[in-house]
Structures are given as structure tokens and as C-alpha cells.
Design a protein around this motif. Sequence first.
Motif, mmCIF file in Angstrom:
data_model
loop_
_atom_site.group_PDB
_atom_site.id
_atom_site.type_symbol
_atom_site.label_atom_id
_atom_site.label_comp_id
_atom_site.label_asym_id
_atom_site.label_seq_id
_atom_site.Cartn_x
_atom_site.Cartn_y
_atom_site.Cartn_z
ATOM 1 N N HIS A 47 5.322 6.694 -43.095
ATOM 2 C CA HIS A 47 4.245 6.001 -43.809
ATOM 3 C C HIS A 47 3.068 5.673 -42.887
ATOM 4 C CE1 HIS A 47 7.121 2.962 -42.366
ATOM 5 N NE2 HIS A 47 6.036 2.286 -42.058
ATOM 6 N N LEU A 48 2.977 6.386 -41.751
ATOM 7 C CA LEU A 48 1.938 6.098 -40.753
ATOM 8 C C LEU A 48 0.530 6.242 -41.333
ATOM 9 C CD1 LEU A 48 1.125 5.498 -37.789
ATOM 10 C CD2 LEU A 48 1.183 7.950 -37.378
ATOM 11 N N PHE A 49 0.302 7.327 -42.095
ATOM 12 C CA PHE A 49 -1.046 7.566 -42.624
ATOM 13 C C PHE A 49 -1.487 6.399 -43.516
ATOM 14 C CE2 PHE A 49 -3.732 8.977 -46.177
ATOM 15 C CZ PHE A 49 -4.830 9.453 -45.480
ATOM 16 N N TRP A 50 -0.591 6.019 -44.445
ATOM 17 C CA TRP A 50 -0.962 4.947 -45.380
ATOM 18 C C TRP A 50 -1.069 3.594 -44.666
ATOM 19 C CZ3 TRP A 50 -3.431 6.395 -49.312
ATOM 20 C CH2 TRP A 50 -3.108 7.570 -49.987
ATOM 21 N N SER A 51 -0.293 3.403 -43.610
ATOM 22 C CA SER A 51 -0.404 2.166 -42.816
ATOM 23 C C SER A 51 -1.802 2.069 -42.203
ATOM 24 C CB SER A 51 0.616 2.137 -41.679
ATOM 25 O OG SER A 51 1.899 2.235 -42.167
ATOM 26 N N CYS A 52 -2.261 3.219 -41.666
ATOM 27 C CA CYS A 52 -3.589 3.225 -41.031
ATOM 28 C C CYS A 52 -4.684 2.944 -42.067
ATOM 29 C CB CYS A 52 -3.845 4.567 -40.348
ATOM 30 S SG CYS A 52 -2.798 4.843 -38.933
ATOM 31 N N VAL A 53 -4.539 3.564 -43.250
ATOM 32 C CA VAL A 53 -5.540 3.341 -44.309
ATOM 33 C C VAL A 53 -5.576 1.853 -44.682
ATOM 34 C CG1 VAL A 53 -6.092 3.815 -46.744
ATOM 35 C CG2 VAL A 53 -5.396 5.678 -45.243
ATOM 36 N N MET A 54 -4.385 1.264 -44.862
ATOM 37 C CA MET A 54 -4.291 -0.156 -45.234
ATOM 38 C C MET A 54 -4.967 -1.041 -44.184
ATOM 39 S SD MET A 54 -2.771 -0.521 -48.095
ATOM 40 C CE MET A 54 -2.823 -2.272 -47.957
ATOM 41 N N VAL A 55 -4.625 -0.799 -42.916
ATOM 42 C CA VAL A 55 -5.163 -1.639 -41.841
ATOM 43 C C VAL A 55 -6.684 -1.524 -41.765
ATOM 44 C CG1 VAL A 55 -5.251 -1.903 -39.323
ATOM 45 C CG2 VAL A 55 -3.065 -1.710 -40.478
ATOM 46 N N LEU A 56 -7.159 -0.302 -41.921
ATOM 47 C CA LEU A 56 -8.608 -0.082 -41.863
ATOM 48 C C LEU A 56 -9.316 -0.870 -42.971
ATOM 49 C CD1 LEU A 56 -10.136 1.780 -39.873
ATOM 50 C CD2 LEU A 56 -10.481 3.333 -41.795
ATOM 51 N N LEU A 57 -8.765 -0.796 -44.194
ATOM 52 C CA LEU A 57 -9.365 -1.506 -45.325
ATOM 53 C C LEU A 57 -9.333 -3.023 -45.109
ATOM 54 C CD1 LEU A 57 -8.004 0.405 -48.466
ATOM 55 C CD2 LEU A 57 -10.386 0.116 -47.809
ATOM 56 N N MET A 58 -8.152 -3.523 -44.675
ATOM 57 C CA MET A 58 -8.006 -4.961 -44.463
ATOM 58 C C MET A 58 -8.976 -5.463 -43.396
ATOM 59 S SD MET A 58 -3.916 -5.015 -44.298
ATOM 60 C CE MET A 58 -2.902 -4.765 -45.731
ATOM 61 N N LEU A 59 -9.078 -4.675 -42.350
ATOM 62 C CA LEU A 59 -9.922 -5.066 -41.219
ATOM 63 C C LEU A 59 -11.388 -5.094 -41.617
ATOM 64 C CD1 LEU A 59 -8.997 -5.784 -38.446
ATOM 65 C CD2 LEU A 59 -9.371 -3.453 -37.717
ATOM 66 N N LEU A 60 -11.783 -4.052 -42.344
ATOM 67 C CA LEU A 60 -13.170 -3.937 -42.775
ATOM 68 C C LEU A 60 -13.528 -5.137 -43.652
ATOM 69 C CD1 LEU A 60 -15.103 -1.549 -42.265
ATOM 70 C CD2 LEU A 60 -14.730 -0.867 -44.622
ATOM 71 N N TYR A 61 -12.603 -5.461 -44.549
ATOM 72 C CA TYR A 61 -12.870 -6.533 -45.507
ATOM 73 C C TYR A 61 -12.874 -7.900 -44.849
ATOM 74 C CZ TYR A 61 -13.643 -7.053 -50.418
ATOM 75 O OH TYR A 61 -14.240 -7.243 -51.611
ATOM 76 N N SER A 62 -11.860 -8.122 -43.959
ATOM 77 C CA SER A 62 -11.717 -9.460 -43.388
ATOM 78 C C SER A 62 -12.811 -9.766 -42.377
ATOM 79 C CB SER A 62 -10.345 -9.615 -42.729
ATOM 80 O OG SER A 62 -10.199 -8.676 -41.703
ATOM 81 N N SER A 63 -13.293 -8.743 -41.685
ATOM 82 C CA SER A 63 -14.224 -9.068 -40.605
ATOM 83 C C SER A 63 -15.688 -8.867 -40.982
ATOM 84 C CB SER A 63 -13.894 -8.236 -39.372
ATOM 85 O OG SER A 63 -13.923 -6.873 -39.686
ATOM 86 N N THR A 64 -15.963 -8.340 -42.155
ATOM 87 C CA THR A 64 -17.364 -8.082 -42.501
ATOM 88 C C THR A 64 -17.828 -8.831 -43.748
ATOM 89 O OG1 THR A 64 -16.833 -5.862 -41.735
ATOM 90 C CG2 THR A 64 -19.032 -6.195 -42.553
ATOM 91 N N GLY A 65 -16.959 -8.980 -44.717
ATOM 92 C CA GLY A 65 -17.403 -9.566 -45.985
ATOM 93 C C GLY A 65 -17.447 -11.088 -45.994
ATOM 94 N N GLY A 66 -16.730 -11.723 -45.061
ATOM 95 C CA GLY A 66 -16.708 -13.192 -45.040
ATOM 96 C C GLY A 66 -15.695 -13.756 -46.018
ATOM 97 N N ILE A 67 -15.572 -15.083 -46.012
ATOM 98 C CA ILE A 67 -14.500 -15.717 -46.783
ATOM 99 C C ILE A 67 -14.703 -15.568 -48.293
ATOM 100 C CG2 ILE A 67 -15.416 -18.076 -46.949
ATOM 101 C CD1 ILE A 67 -12.472 -18.936 -46.149
ATOM 102 N N ARG A 68 -15.945 -15.466 -48.739
ATOM 103 C CA ARG A 68 -16.162 -15.298 -50.192
ATOM 104 C C ARG A 68 -15.621 -13.945 -50.673
ATOM 105 N NH1 ARG A 68 -19.042 -19.315 -52.777
ATOM 106 N NH2 ARG A 68 -20.308 -20.549 -51.369
#
Lengths: 469, 65
Positions: free
Chosen positions: A162-183
Motif C-alpha cells: 500500500h506504499l503508493f496510496w500511503s504516499c498519496v494520503m500523506v501528500l494530501l494531508m500535508l498539503l491541506y494541514s500546512s497551507t489551508g490553515g485551521i479553517r
Amino acid sequence: MQIYLIVFSSLYLALMVFFFVKYMLDTKNINNSNEFLFANSNMGVIFTFLGILATLFSTFTLQGMPSFFKNHGIGSWLFLGVTDVCLGGFLLYFGLKFRRFASSLSQNPKNIVELFKSTQSQKSVTFFYLFFTTIFIIPYITIQIKGAAFLFQAAIPIGETHLFWSCVMVLLMLLYSSTGGIRAIYTTDAIQGVLILITTWAIAFFVIKSAKGVENIFLEAREYSEALMSVPGPTGVLNWQFLLISFISICLMPYVQPQLATRVLVAKDDKTFIKATLFFALFVIFVILPTIFIGLRGVVYEGDFLVQILQNDVPSVFYALFVIGVVAAAMSTTDSQLMAIGTEWGSFLSEKSIKENKKAKLYVKVGATIVAIISLALAQTSFKSLILFSINSFIGTSLLLPLVYSLSIQSRWVKDVLLGVSLVSVGVFILSLMGVIPKIIFGLRVELILYGVIFLVLGLCLVGKKHKI
Amino acid sequence: MKNLSFRVPLVTLLTFLIALVVSYQVGADKSLILSIPTSLLFGVGCSVFLVVYYAFEFFIARKEL
């Protein structure tokens, strides 16, 4: 099924991108970090309750709870159904006290490290809290990544693992958590809350239909193993010590885990917070109830029962919706944890308040990225049980309660005693997990003994405070 | 600004402990309703009771909040 999955994934992704761009543009125009990190402490009832609910309920609820009902029987309701409602009850009283304490401090802190800074705590003490919180939160993030990636790999296999999907998940989470802010994170929380409700009830409906009634589900489970119908279940996991330990550790989460503490503190006002807590307690029942039927229905299937239920009992459209629900659950829990940990480290590294630090976004991004990479690596290893691993993470952070409570104490020596209690408790707990010291002493689990000591010391502190000792 | 009554955490803790003890006491006894074990129905009942109780406490305290 794959077509539905592609359609729902696209819809979900489109929604995420829309809110991501919207909040990114909004926060870009704001100079201080207060809006980005704490939404100016102006969250309303719906967002506050969905924020707490979605941060708490993760892939653990969608995948782990049915599995718990299947393997350990009806005692699982006590483990999470009653316990989570109790968490809401304690929040009504202690959550309000926590909010009042924070607002009585200079700078009105909205995260735990800022609370440490506002009470002039030593940097080494703050580091101790932060280091161990990070150590315990990483396993929880890991199981989120693993849970979602595993399900995606089962639906659309890419590669051997499940390495590929793990990487996709982490990338999405990271992008969202560090750029969009708490809202932006609150928005994913809200979407996840609604998705979890719809999918669990839809699947429960088809499971009941397929079993030809609720009665049959219980009859089949009883035939499979009579022990599923009572506590502590077939394997004896749900014994009173386990249930009490999980009750204490889960109820303490909002005061020691940064992502939940921030959600308690950024509610608009006390009345908003109380209403949100009431909604939380009510929705807990609605969310966990259907997992009883899904889990107990699992006894008729061998192996990975959840995938088989989704393939045999449920129409493809809901299978796809369930996968998206798991992704949303993993996203909302993990992006809030990544942002919270990033914020706490940012606070720690800032000389002044993080709210006024213009580099706060950078700190959050760096902190979140480091934690995400470690979690991604851990997600590729094999764990025996998702739930038991995350329970250890709850217990670990709950042992930091004396340290957080010491912030309300003036006396230096009492503060030192509380720090010592937390330090020893965490040390003993880690040693017991590593098998260096026994997990059971005098017939009691070591966590229960540690909680006994912690509550005794906290009780003495309360008595001392009343008599101004 | 006042807190809700200290009864709230006290009742919460007591309800959990009662649910825990009853779960062990009634074991796998069947309920008359759909063969669902009594202890599960009792557990769900405890959760519902707590929510209703919290709403009641909020109703009493709402003027002070």
C-alpha cells in the motif's frame, strides 16, 4: 465499483481543492498568524462540535470499531459508546474550566505550548511535554495513513504493497494541514462528520437487510460465539481494567492532546462551547450505533470481513462512499494532528507569541512535514492491531495530565512534584510497553497503578490549593 | 460566568461505573427485545440517559451562562 470510486474521489477532491484555494487566498492577506492557526477564536457551534467529533473519530471508528465488535463482542459499546459520551460530559465541566483558565492568562493562549509560555514555565519542561506528545501522536497518525491506504489498495491495487496510496494520503494531508490553515481543516472535519454518519448508517442498513433483520445478526453472532454476547468477550480483552484504562485515557484527551485542546479553546464563547459539547455527546451515539450491526454481521465472513461485507452485502455505490469516508476520516484526523503538532513546535521555537509570529506558517509546515515523513515510514511496517496501538497513544498522552495541571499551580515545589509524577509515569509506561518491566503488578495493569498515583497526587494538590498550602 | 454544576462529572463517572458493573453482572442474558443482550441495551440506555441529563443541566444553567 471503481467507476463510483473515481466519481466520488473526484467530487471529494474538487471540494477539497475549492476550500483549500479559498482559505489559502483568505489567509494570504492576513499578516498575523492568529487567523491561520486559530481562526481568530471565532468558531461557531456546528464547526466546534464537528471539529471535535471528526478529530476524535478517525479510520478507527469506521474500520476499527466494527472489527472490535466482531472480535470482542458487545462490550465494545462500553469501550467507546459510553466512554465517548462521558468524554462529552467531562468537557461540559472541565472543558469550561480549561477555557476559563486559558482566558485568565496574558495573551489568552489557544494552544498548550502557549499555555506553558504564559505561565513562565521552564523551556525544558515545555520540551518534555512536546517531545512525548510527538512521540505518542506519531503512531496515531501512522494508523490513519495505513488504514486509508490499505482500503484504497484493496479497491484499486497499485503495486504489491500500500506504499503508493500511503504516499498519496500523506501528500494530501500535508498539503491541506500546512497551507489551508485551521479553517480549511475545520471544513474537512465538517465534511467528514457528515460522510461518516451517512456511510455508517447506509452500510448498517444494507447489512441488516442482508441478514434479514437485527435479530438474525445477534443470533448468528451468538451461534458463532456465545462469548461475543457478554463482557469481556471471547479473548478476554474487554476486562474491567482495559475498559477503565481506556475510559480514563479517552476522557483526558482534550486537555493533553494539542489538536483537541485547541478545538476546546477556539470556540467563540462558553455558550457556543457548551452547545457544541451537547451535540457532540448526542452524535457519538448516532455514529457508533451502526458499527454494532456491521461488526457483528462480520462473523459470517472469514478473513477481512469488512471488505467482504462491502463486496457482498452493500451496493457498489456505498462501497465507494465508504472508501471515501475512510479517506475523509483519515484526512481530518491527521491534518488536524499534523497542524497541531506543527503549531506546538512553532510556539516552542518562537520567542514571542505564535499568534504574532510572521514565520508561524513556515514553522507549521516544517514541523508537520517531519512528523508526516516519520509516520509514512512507520506505516510501511506491520502492526498487530490498529486499535490497541492507538490506545497506547491515548494512554501515553494522558500521563502528561499532571504536567498540564501544574500550569495552574503557583508553588514551585508542587510544580516540580507534578513534573516528576508525569516524568516517572511516562518512563514506567514506555518501559512496560518495551517489556523491560512487567505489564501487570499485583494483579493490576501498570497503567491503572499509574493513574491511581496521578489522581492521588492531583487530589492532594486540590486539597492543598483549597487550604492554600 | 459560572461553570455547570459539579454534578455533571459526578453523574458521568457514576453512570460509567454502573454500566461497567451491570455489563459484568447480566452477562449474556437475553432481552425480550429482538434477542439483543440486556447489557448492550443497558449500555446504550446509559449513553442516551447521559445526553438527556446533560441537556437538562444545560437547561437549568442556561440563564447563568
